[in-house]
Every structure is written in C-alpha cells, then in structure tokens.
Design a protein around this motif. Structure first.
Motif, PDB file in Angstrom:
ATOM      1  N   HIS B 136      60.611  65.028  57.183  1.00 32.53           N
ATOM      2  CA  HIS B 136      61.501  65.171  58.334  1.00 32.53           C
ATOM      3  C   HIS B 136      62.962  64.874  58.027  1.00 32.53           C
ATOM      4  CE1 HIS B 136      58.363  66.093  61.109  1.00 32.53           C
ATOM      5  NE2 HIS B 136      57.727  64.955  60.891  1.00 32.53           N
ATOM      6  N   GLN B 137      63.221  64.010  57.036  1.00 28.83           N
ATOM      7  CA  GLN B 137      64.607  63.611  56.806  1.00 28.83           C
ATOM      8  C   GLN B 137      65.151  64.118  55.483  1.00 28.83           C
ATOM      9  OE1 GLN B 137      65.506  59.548  57.999  1.00 28.83           O
ATOM     10  NE2 GLN B 137      65.294  60.514  59.993  1.00 28.83           N
ATOM     11  N   GLY B 138      64.266  64.698  54.670  1.00 28.87           N
ATOM     12  CA  GLY B 138      64.712  65.278  53.403  1.00 28.87           C
ATOM     13  C   GLY B 138      65.260  64.265  52.411  1.00 28.87           C
ATOM     14  N   LEU B 139      64.836  63.006  52.522  1.00 30.83           N
ATOM     15  CA  LEU B 139      65.288  61.998  51.555  1.00 30.83           C
ATOM     16  C   LEU B 139      64.553  62.191  50.231  1.00 30.83           C
ATOM     17  CD1 LEU B 139      65.354  58.720  53.713  1.00 30.83           C
ATOM     18  CD2 LEU B 139      67.243  60.278  53.229  1.00 30.83           C
ATOM     19  N   ARG B 140      65.172  61.752  49.131  1.00 28.68           N
ATOM     20  CA  ARG B 140      64.561  61.874  47.811  1.00 28.68           C
ATOM     21  C   ARG B 140      64.789  60.595  46.998  1.00 28.68           C
ATOM     22  NH1 ARG B 140      62.574  65.234  50.047  1.00 28.68           N
ATOM     23  NH2 ARG B 140      62.518  67.485  49.802  1.00 28.68           N
ATOM     24  N   GLY B 141      63.933  60.396  45.994  1.00 29.04           N
ATOM     25  CA  GLY B 141      64.129  59.355  44.976  1.00 29.04           C
ATOM     26  C   GLY B 141      64.305  57.946  45.517  1.00 29.04           C
ATOM     27  N   ASP B 142      65.293  57.242  44.965  1.00 30.01           N
ATOM     28  CA  ASP B 142      65.526  55.846  45.316  1.00 30.01           C
ATOM     29  C   ASP B 142      65.805  55.660  46.805  1.00 30.01           C
ATOM     30  OD1 ASP B 142      65.066  54.877  42.873  1.00 30.01           O
ATOM     31  OD2 ASP B 142      67.174  54.535  42.313  1.00 30.01           O
ATOM     32  N   GLU B 143      66.547  56.596  47.337  1.00 25.75           N
ATOM     33  CA  GLU B 143      66.880  56.579  48.753  1.00 25.75           C
ATOM     34  C   GLU B 143      65.616  56.437  49.601  1.00 25.75           C
ATOM     35  OE1 GLU B 143      70.528  59.181  50.668  1.00 25.75           O
ATOM     36  OE2 GLU B 143      68.825  60.187  49.808  1.00 25.75           O
ATOM     37  N   LEU B 144      64.606  57.196  49.183  1.00 27.36           N
ATOM     38  CA  LEU B 144      63.324  57.247  49.871  1.00 27.36           C
ATOM     39  C   LEU B 144      62.639  55.874  49.836  1.00 27.36           C
ATOM     40  CD1 LEU B 144      61.775  59.609  51.137  1.00 27.36           C
ATOM     41  CD2 LEU B 144      60.761  60.053  48.930  1.00 27.36           C
ATOM     42  N   ILE B 145      62.600  55.298  48.627  1.00 24.36           N
ATOM     43  CA  ILE B 145      61.947  54.000  48.441  1.00 24.36           C
ATOM     44  C   ILE B 145      62.699  52.922  49.233  1.00 24.36           C
ATOM     45  CG2 ILE B 145      61.176  52.284  46.749  1.00 24.36           C
ATOM     46  CD1 ILE B 145      59.794  54.945  46.373  1.00 24.36           C
ATOM     47  N   ASP B 146      64.018  52.965  49.168  1.00 22.25           N
ATOM     48  CA  ASP B 146      64.816  51.971  49.885  1.00 22.25           C
ATOM     49  C   ASP B 146      64.552  52.036  51.384  1.00 22.25           C
ATOM     50  OD1 ASP B 146      65.861  51.123  47.560  1.00 22.25           O
ATOM     51  OD2 ASP B 146      67.782  52.188  47.748  1.00 22.25           O
ATOM     52  N   LYS B 147      64.497  53.258  51.901  1.00 25.28           N
ATOM     53  CA  LYS B 147      64.268  53.429  53.337  1.00 25.28           C
ATOM     54  C   LYS B 147      62.873  52.926  53.715  1.00 25.28           C
ATOM     55  CE  LYS B 147      64.853  55.122  57.508  1.00 25.28           C
ATOM     56  NZ  LYS B 147      65.871  55.079  58.517  1.00 25.28           N
ATOM     57  N   ALA B 148      61.881  53.228  52.872  1.00 22.99           N
ATOM     58  CA  ALA B 148      60.511  52.784  53.137  1.00 22.99           C
ATOM     59  C   ALA B 148      60.449  51.256  53.164  1.00 22.99           C
ATOM     60  CB  ALA B 148      59.559  53.348  52.079  1.00 22.99           C
ATOM     61  N   GLU B 149      61.137  50.645  52.189  1.00 20.03           N
ATOM     62  CA  GLU B 149      61.164  49.184  52.131  1.00 20.03           C
ATOM     63  C   GLU B 149      61.814  48.613  53.395  1.00 20.03           C
ATOM     64  OE1 GLU B 149      63.439  47.605  48.872  1.00 20.03           O
ATOM     65  OE2 GLU B 149      63.254  45.544  49.620  1.00 20.03           O
ATOM     66  N   GLU B 150      62.916  49.240  53.792  1.00 21.82           N
ATOM     67  CA  GLU B 150      63.631  48.766  54.973  1.00 21.82           C
ATOM     68  C   GLU B 150      62.730  48.822  56.217  1.00 21.82           C
ATOM     69  OE1 GLU B 150      67.005  51.205  56.362  1.00 21.82           O
ATOM     70  OE2 GLU B 150      66.324  50.386  58.279  1.00 21.82           O
ATOM     71  N   LEU B 151      61.944  49.896  56.304  1.00 20.32           N
ATOM     72  CA  LEU B 151      61.066  50.055  57.466  1.00 20.32           C
ATOM     73  C   LEU B 151      59.986  48.976  57.508  1.00 20.32           C
ATOM     74  CD1 LEU B 151      60.706  53.924  57.462  1.00 20.32           C
ATOM     75  CD2 LEU B 151      61.599  52.549  59.362  1.00 20.32           C
ATOM     76  N   LEU B 152      59.385  48.687  56.349  1.00 21.78           N
ATOM     77  CA  LEU B 152      58.358  47.635  56.312  1.00 21.78           C
ATOM     78  C   LEU B 152      58.973  46.289  56.668  1.00 21.78           C
ATOM     79  CD1 LEU B 152      55.875  48.150  53.325  1.00 21.78           C
ATOM     80  CD2 LEU B 152      55.638  48.789  55.725  1.00 21.78           C
ATOM     81  N   ALA B 153      60.188  46.074  56.209  1.00 22.11           N
ATOM     82  CA  ALA B 153      60.870  44.819  56.539  1.00 22.11           C
ATOM     83  C   ALA B 153      61.127  44.751  58.043  1.00 22.11           C
ATOM     84  CB  ALA B 153      62.188  44.728  55.771  1.00 22.11           C
ATOM     85  N   ARG B 154      61.496  45.892  58.617  1.00 22.31           N
ATOM     86  CA  ARG B 154      61.821  45.928  60.041  1.00 22.31           C
ATOM     87  C   ARG B 154      60.619  45.542  60.915  1.00 22.31           C
ATOM     88  NH1 ARG B 154      63.985  51.405  62.681  1.00 22.31           N
ATOM     89  NH2 ARG B 154      65.398  51.620  60.919  1.00 22.31           N
ATOM     90  N   VAL B 155      59.413  45.891  60.458  1.00 27.54           N
ATOM     91  CA  VAL B 155      58.232  45.529  61.242  1.00 27.54           C
ATOM     92  C   VAL B 155      57.646  44.184  60.805  1.00 27.54           C
ATOM     93  CG1 VAL B 155      57.624  47.884  61.870  1.00 27.54           C
ATOM     94  CG2 VAL B 155      56.683  46.907  59.768  1.00 27.54           C
TER      95      VAL B 155
END
Ligand SMILES: Nc1ncnc2c1ncn2[C@@H]1O[C@H](COP(=O)(O)OP(=O)(O)OP(=O)(O)O)[C@@H](O)[C@H]1O
Ligand SMILES: Nc1ncnc2c1ncn2[C@@H]1O[C@H](COP(=O)(O)OP(=O)(O)OP(=O)(O)O)[C@@H](O)[C@H]1O
Ligand SMILES: [Mg+2]
Ligand SMILES: [Mg+2]
Lengths: 344, 340
Positions: B136-155
C-alpha cells in the motif's frame, strides 16, 4: 424488581457450618518432552498451596484469568484429579483418603457443572438419558416408571418441559443445554456443586436465566456452590464471598461487597479496574490500573510473590524469596501478605 | 419526532465530517434451508475520529454487517443484495475486487477476534507487517524495516526490532492482537473496524488492548467501530452506540442516551440482564424470555414482537421504521417496544 440484602452476614460461625475445607492443596502436572522416550522436564504448578473453606449453603466465587488454576482447583477438590498434596474435607470426611468405591458413593454428594454446554453433553444420548444416567448409576430409582417421573421432575425443575426428554443435545439452544447439565448434576441430590464457568459461553440474556436458576435452586435445596468464572461481575452477583486466584495461588479472599469496595491486593485492584461497568458516566471518572506484561507461565512461576513481575511497586518487594501467606486484615478479609502488593 | 427513511437525510448537517455512510445495507445468505436474512436493511453513519460501538447478542448480524462494509462476505452463499456503503464519497458496493483491495488494509483496516487465525503462522511478524507496507505504501529496504519496527513499538511490544523475526506462535494472545493492531495501523487508515478484538483475551489484557486502540484512535484521528457483546466495553469506550437485533438496528444514540435513557424494550432488557460490579444490593437479574427469531423466517413486522412483554404490537405486518425520538437518538418505531 425486588431488592434483597443477600444472605445476612455470617460472621463468627462455628466450625460445624463448614461443608468443604481445603488445606494446602497442590496440584502439579508433569511436563514431558521427547517423542519416543518421554522425559519429565518440569512441572506445571497449576494449583499451589491453596487453603479455603466453603460454608453450608453459601456460594464461594473463584475468579482469575485464564490458566490461573480455577478448573484444576474445582477438579482437585472433587477428586477428579488426584491432588499432589493437601487435604480436602467434605462434611468432616477426608476425601483424599477414600478408596475408589468410597469415593464413588461420595459422588452422590458432590457434583460438577461444566463450562461448555456444547462439548459436555454426549451428542448421541437423549436429554432424558443424560439426566437419568446418574439415577441408574447410583441406583436411585427402582423401575422405569419412577425413572421417567424423576427425569420429568428434573426437567421441570430447571425450566424445561418433560416432553423434551426425547430430544438430542443439538436440538437445544446453549442456555437449554446448560440447563440439561444442571439437571444432570442435580439428579443425585447433591449438597455441594462446583459450577465451572456455567454461563461463560452464553449470551447475556440467557446468562441471566441460568444465574437466576442457580440462585433459585440454591434457595430451594440449600445447595452449596463453588462458583468458578472469569467474569467478576457475574461472580460478585452470585457469591457470598470471593477468592481471587493468580498463577495457582489465592491472593485475596473476602465477602463479595468488601472485595469490590475495599480491594487490598494489587492484582485484585487491577482486575476490578479492568472490568468496565455498563455506565458511561461512571466510566468517565473511574480509576484505571492497566497492568503491564502478561501472566507468567505456571511452568516457571516466579519465586516468592507470584504477582511481583507485574506489580507496580515491585522495586520495594520484600518477598522475592518466600511465598507470602494469607493474613486476615479485617473480619473475613484475607490477603496475601506481600507489602508491596498491598494498598495502604 | 421525525420519521426518516435513511440516516443520511437526518445528518446532512454534519455531512462534512461523515466518513462512512451505510444505507439500507442488506446481506443475505442463500442456503439449502432458505435465505438467511443476516443483515436486513441497516443504516448508520460514522464520523471522522468517532468511536462507534455495535452491540447485540450472538447471531444478530454484527460480523456480517462489518464484513459487508469490507466486502469480504463469502460468495456463495452470501451476497449484498441491497443498499450502499459510502466511504469518503465512494460507494464501495459498486467497486470491483481490485479496487476494494486498495481500500482494505489501507484506508479501512479490520481487527478480528482471533489473532491466531488472522495472522499467517508460517510468516514472521516482520514479514506480515512489511507486506502491507510494501503493497500500500510502496516502501522498500531499510525504510520498510524501520517503519515495521516503529509500528511494533507504537503498540507497546518490547524489543520491537528483535521481535520482527519471530513467528506468531512465539507471541502471547495479547501480543498477537497487538501485532494485528500494528498491521491495521500500518497505512494510517481512516477507519478501523474491530470485531470482538478482545473477546478471546483475559480481562487485564483486554483492558491493555482497548486502551491502546482508543489512545491510537485519538492520537491519529482514526475512526473506530468496536463490535462486541460486552456492554461494559461499549460504555467505557464508545461515543455512540448501535444496538442490533435479528439483522436490524433497533436503537442508536450517544452512549449516555443508550445507557441512561434506553427506549427499546430489547435494549432495556439487555441492560437489566447484566449484573453490575458496583451494585451494593442483590437485585435479581432480569431476563428476556424466549430466543431471537430464526433469520430464515423472521417475523414480518417488529423482530422483537414475539419476545416483547406488552404483546400489543401494532406492527405485526410491516417492519417498524426508524425514527429520531430525540436529537441523535433513533429507535425502531414499534409502539409496544418503546417506553415513554
Ligand atoms: N491435565 C493437565 N496437564 C497439564 N497441565 C495442565 C492440565 N490441566 C491444566 N493444566 C495447566 O494448569 C494451569 C491451570 O489450568 P486451569 O485449567 O485450571 O486454568 P483455569 O483457571 O481454569 O483457566 P480458564 O479460565 O482458561 O479455564 C494451566 O497452565 C494449564 O495449562
Ligand atoms: N456463511 C454463512 N452461511 C449462512 N448463514 C450465515 C453465514 N455466516 C453467517 N450466517 C448467519 O448470519 C447471521 C449473523 O451472523 P453474524 O456472524 O453476523 O453474527 P454476530 O452478531 O457477529 O454474532 P456473534 O456475536 O456470535 O459473533 C447468523 O444467523 C448466522 O448464522
Ligand atoms: Mg477453566
Ligand atoms: Mg461476530
């Protein structure tokens, strides 16, 4: 709607009023691993050193979250499990010392109602036969006519029609199936009934019918209940006293209203605050204690106070080595004596 | 008292911030035994940033209603046979599957009751998070991992980076539900539909998850539909409450109105049948006699008529219309079921 101050307070009762007395009950399950050779690698301390009593004609509620040992307690009390250690006296008789035959006779006195109205009834037996089976086992009827009369009577006691005796479980609704389970438990005229989550699987309007039925039957036949549930609202409604369990231990035990209005243990307080009251105005201002983390595994329970890992004041805990014992803080109100877990 | 044919008319004044407009939504299942009228002409709105609670007993159509909004009704046997679902100005009922796929998990997210069955057991939690982000957001590579990490932290999952490579079974039930919420949040949806999000969880964990969802909805202005049979949860978290019975909405209003001034006999019965933790005296619980109707052959008029105590129903033939009895308080216009 009638308001009745439920069952006058029964302070200072003599020992003779106690129907069930449990002392230092332990129920450990072995944990094995290995495919061919099963090796015991540890123990699940499902129930660890429980002591409590139930008075004649009262309802003791047992609450706590999934896996804390409520069902195991109920089953160990009824000797459906052989306890690892501890005593269970029923009417002064030590159940743990009875042999199989003696215990079978005793089953007439102590019965259980199960949680799952779907799984606990044999789908191939008619409702009548499910209810009537204990009558045959305990030879409580002399002939077919008596048998049929007794089954019809039991059906009407639980609010079902005698003509339903020939129907099969799948033809009944959840609430009706739970009634069949109750009728089966009542068939032998027990004095003590363990109700293991009897309404948890039911919708609220049906839940109310079954709760009312259990109360009516108690009033009519002088039954004594151990009422197990995770829904503290229901438990508080039906119980005279409530025991709160956490990870195999009782952390607090008190009369129902006292427990709600004056909870002492940190876990009890968190549990109460986690249960929303169906009133948005009250909810707006209610204190919320949100516990961090998950319930630890009973496979490796923490040493000392079992609640310590989730306690908000754990840094000050003085009982990280020895398990706190229950102390009576006010008449009938017992709390696990862990200073950091106790409020005030 | 003004009669309304559809909810959209009465709220046109607030139209500017209406996010979801469900109008006469009707979903039936065509089975061997007959047509199950699981959802039978429901209309409601959800405004931006609003928390709406949908309550009702088992089988009344809460889940089918939500699944219809998302268009994930198994077909056959089910089908949306009438009505519209307008989301951000677009009628979802008319969209084809590929257009719907762009909306699901992106602008509308759903959280289900059973986190174990809605997470894929053979994919790591990190992969399941990055999958939606990629799509849905077209993220790639490190950006993707960083965002995933941020989301887990958020919850609120401790050590979020480390947990990305874990599989769902390595998480507890409450943590799995947090992961589901993280996935739901991944694309900053405008609306989250949570169907019994905490029913399978313990009470203290239930409180953790609901507080989390409410907090996130507030922080990000996300609208939230909480579907539950737990009246307490609705009282605590919902701004507005919809009460369903036998495939229909029978009452709707602000949480204050529904809990302090319930008008429909069913709503009143439901409220009186739950014991309250704060009760000081022992009051016998009220029961609603009988059972909900068979949705294959429901009563032609008021669905609650067979269980209504007054039994002086004036609408045995035609279903009662929904009327606004007080500002923002709607009720099925069946005289015998209504209290003055
Ligand atoms: N037969 C068994 N063998 C091994 N472990 C068991 C057995 N029965 C229960 N346990 C374990 O003992 C602990 C207590 O289980 P129990 O069923 O008594 O919990 P409970 O309080 O009744 O939970 P729930 O609310 O989910 O019914 C759990 O960790 C469970 O996994
Ligand atoms: N695939 C299906 N085929 C036939 N009938 C169905 C199907 N799915 C749902 N139904 C019926 O639709 C009705 C509404 O079901 P739904 O799952 O929406 O209820 P619910 O309100 O979510 O209940 P619960 O609280 O138990 O989740 C029920 O009568 C159900 O039996
Ligand atoms: Mg249990
Ligand atoms: Mg559902």
């Amino acid at each position: 709607m009638t308001t009745k101050t439920k069952k006058t307070t029964k302070n200072k009762k003599e020992e003779t009023d106690i129907l069930v007395n449990v002392e230092n009950l332990k129920m450990y399950f072995p944990v094995t691993s290995g495919v061919i050779i099963q090796k015991e690698i540890g123990q699940v301390k499902a129930v660890d050193n429980l002591s409590f009593f139930v008075r004649k004609g009262e309802t003791l509620g047992l609450v706590g979250e999934s896996g804390c040992g409520k069902t195991t307690t109920g089953r160990a009390v009824l000797q459906l499990y052989e306890p690892t250690a501890g005593k269970v006296q029923f009417n002064g008789i030590e159940l743990t010392e009875l042999n199989a035959n003696e215990m079978r006779a005793m089953r007439k006195e102590v019965q259980i109602i199960f949680q799952d109205p779907y799984g606990s009834l044999n789908p191939r037996m008619s409702a009548g036969d499910i209810i009537g089976e204990p009558l045959k086992v305990h030879k409580l009827v002399d002939n077919k006519v008596q048998y049929r009369e007794k089954v019809a009577e039991l059906l009407s006691i639980v609010g079902l029609s005698p003509y339903m005796a020939d129907r099969y479980p799948h033809e009944f609704s959840g609430g009706q199936r739970q009634r069949i389970g109750i009728a089966r438990a009542l068939a032998v005229n027990p004095s003590f009934v363990v109700c293991d989550e009897p309404v948890s699987a039911l919708d609220v309007s049906i839940q109310a019918q079954v709760v009312n039925l259990l109360e009516d039957l108690q009033a009519k036949f002088g039954l004594t209940y151990l009422f197990i549930a995770h829904d503290l609202s229901v438990v508080k409604h039906i119980s005279d006293r409530i025991a709160v369990m956490y990870l195999g231990h009782i952390v607090e035990i008190a009369p129902a209203n006292e427990l709600y209005f004056n909870p002492i243990h940190g876990y009890t307080r968190a549990l109460l605050s986690a249960i929303p009251i169906p009133d948005p105005t009250i909810e707006k201002t209610r204190e919320r204690i949100i516990l961090e983390g998950d319930v630890p595994s009973p496979l490796n329970p923490p040493a000392g106070c079992v609640f310590q890992p989730r306690c908000t004041k754990k840094d000050k805990c003085k009982c990280s080595e020895t398990t706190p014992v229950l102390i009576e803080v006010s008449p009938e109100h017992w709390v696990a004596n862990c200073e950091c877990c106790m409020s005030k | 008292m003004t009669t309304k044919t559809s909810k959209s008319k009465s709220t046109t004044t607030k139209k500017d911030n209406v996010l979801l407009e469900v109008n006469n939504l009707t979903t039936h299942f065509f089975t061997q035994d007959g047509v199950v009228k699981a959802v039978d002409g429901i209309s409601y709105n959800v405004h931006e940033g609003e928390v709406v609670g949908i309550v009702g007993e088992s089988g009344c159509g809460k889940s089918v209603g939500a699944m219809s909004v998302m268009k994930i009704i198994p077909n056959p046997p089910g089908r949306i046979v009438d009505g519209s679902v307008t989301f951000e100005g677009e009628n979802l009922v008319d969209l084809d599957e590929s257009a719907m796929r762009k909306i699901r998990g992106n602008r509308i997210a759903m959280v289900f009751q059973e986190p174990m069955t809605s997470l894929n057991p053979v994919l790591t939690v990190g992969r399941q998070l990055t999958e939606t982000l990629e799509l849905h957001q077209g993220l790639r590579g490190d950006e993707l991992i960083d965002k995933a990490e941020e989301l887990l932290a958020r919850v609120g999952i401790p050590d979020p980076r480390g947990r990305l490579s874990d599989y769902p079974h390595q998480f507890s039930g409450g943590m799995r539900q947090r992961v589901m919420i993280a996935i739901a949040l991944s694309c900053d949806p405008k609306l989250i539909i949570a169907d019994e999000p905490t029913t399978a969880l313990d009470v203290t964990i239930q409180a953790q998850i609901l507080e989390l969802m409410q907090g996130l909805a507030k922080d990000y202005g996300t609208a939230l539909i909480i579907i539950t049979h737990n009246l307490g949860v609705v009282a605590r978290y919902a701004d507005r409450v919809i009460v369903m019975y036998a495939g229909k909405i029978i009452e709707e209003g602000s949480a204050e109105e529904i809990f302090h001034n319930p008008m429909h006999a069913y709503t009143r019965g439901l409220l009186a049948s739950v014991p309250r933790l704060d009760a000081t005296d022992h009051v016998r619980l009220q029961t609603i006699e009988g059972l909900p109707p068979d949705l294959i052959a429901p009563p032609p008029g008021c669905g609650f008529a067979p269980r209504c105590q007054k039994k002086v129903c004036k609408c045995p033939e035609t279903p009662p219309a929904i009327v606004e009895i007080k500002k923002g308080h709607y009720i099925a216009d069946c005289k015998c079921c209504m209290t003055k």
